[in-house]
Design an enzyme around this catalytic site. Structure first.
Site, PDB file in Angstrom:
ATOM      1  CG  ASN A 203      51.701  52.862  73.100  1.00  0.00           C
ATOM      2  OD1 ASN A 203      52.058  53.144  74.239  1.00  0.00           O
ATOM      3  ND2 ASN A 203      52.325  51.943  72.362  1.00  0.00           N
TER       4      ASN A 203
ATOM      5  CG  HIS B 208      46.540  48.054  69.950  1.00  0.00           C
ATOM      6  ND1 HIS B 208      46.255  49.036  69.027  1.00  0.00           N
ATOM      7  CD2 HIS B 208      47.849  48.171  70.232  1.00  0.00           C
ATOM      8  CE1 HIS B 208      47.356  49.710  68.764  1.00  0.00           C
ATOM      9  NE2 HIS B 208      48.344  49.217  69.494  1.00  0.00           N
TER      10      HIS B 208
ATOM     11  CG  ASP C 271      52.987  42.880  68.763  1.00  0.00           C
ATOM     12  OD1 ASP C 271      52.472  43.887  69.242  1.00  0.00           O
ATOM     13  OD2 ASP C 271      53.763  42.923  67.786  1.00  0.00           O
TER      14      ASP C 271
ATOM     15  CD  GLN D 195      46.504  54.641  68.642  1.00  0.00           C
ATOM     16  OE1 GLN D 195      46.289  55.747  69.139  1.00  0.00           O
ATOM     17  NE2 GLN D 195      45.536  53.802  68.329  1.00  0.00           N
TER      18      GLN D 195
ATOM     19  CG  HIS E  84      51.097  46.792  73.447  1.00  0.00           C
ATOM     20  ND1 HIS E  84      51.804  46.284  72.393  1.00  0.00           N
ATOM     21  CD2 HIS E  84      50.642  47.998  73.033  1.00  0.00           C
ATOM     22  CE1 HIS E  84      51.798  47.143  71.388  1.00  0.00           C
ATOM     23  NE2 HIS E  84      51.095  48.206  71.749  1.00  0.00           N
TER      24      HIS E  84
END
Ligand code: AMP
Ligand code: ZN
Length: 137
Positions: free
Chosen positions: A88, A101, A32, A95, A103
């Protein structure tokens, strides 16, 4: 299956460079760019799904297996003390990029990050009403 304007589709396909930790035919795992902690990464399916509500079961199963594999690898290599999986769905839930995705967030003693919520204090009757709403047809 991709969406032309989606940045995560381009990253997953390798058209935009990323710090890739893992790749196979269906997924790419990247660091990230705004990490919560050292090693914060994202699992991206190569196919475009807006979020969990659209994710097919076949990919959902693989995401959790991959999350576990990456968590074990990060614990070994980064010596993190714990781990959060965060995912999210829709703006109200945080989100910001509308390509599914997951995390992967390694946690370290004293890292100062807060991932959580303010607990409510519902009465038993309220819990039962919610239970019925969700579970009964
Ligand atoms: P979410 O808020 O769950 O949609 O998470 C989106 C995440 O994507 C955030 O943690 C961002 O820091 C991260 N992010 C956004 N753009 C990029 C990018 N180009 N490369 C890597 N991470 C990104
Ligand atoms: Zn996409």
């Amino acid at each position: 299956m991709r969406e032309e304007s989606c940045i995560f589709c381009k990253i997953a396909a390798g058209e935009i460079p990323s710090k890739t930790l893992y790749e196979d035919e269906e997924f790419r795992v990247i660091l990230d760019l705004g990490p919560a902690t050292k090693g914060h990464a994202l699992i991206l399916p190569k196919n475009h799904y807006r979020n969990l509500f659209e994710l097919p079961d076949s990919e959902a199963e693989k995401v959790m297996v991959l999350a576990k594999k990456m968590a074990l690898q990060m614990r070994e290599k980064l010596h993190c003390d714990g781990f959060n999986l965060v995912q999210n769905n829709e703006e109200v839930a945080g989100q910001t990029v509308f390509h599914f995705h997951m995390h992967l967030i390694p946690r370290y003693k004293g890292d100062g990050q807060i991932i959580g919520w303010k607990p409510g204090k519902p009465e038993e009757a309220e819990l039962e009403t919610v239970r019925k709403t969700i579970a009964e047809e």
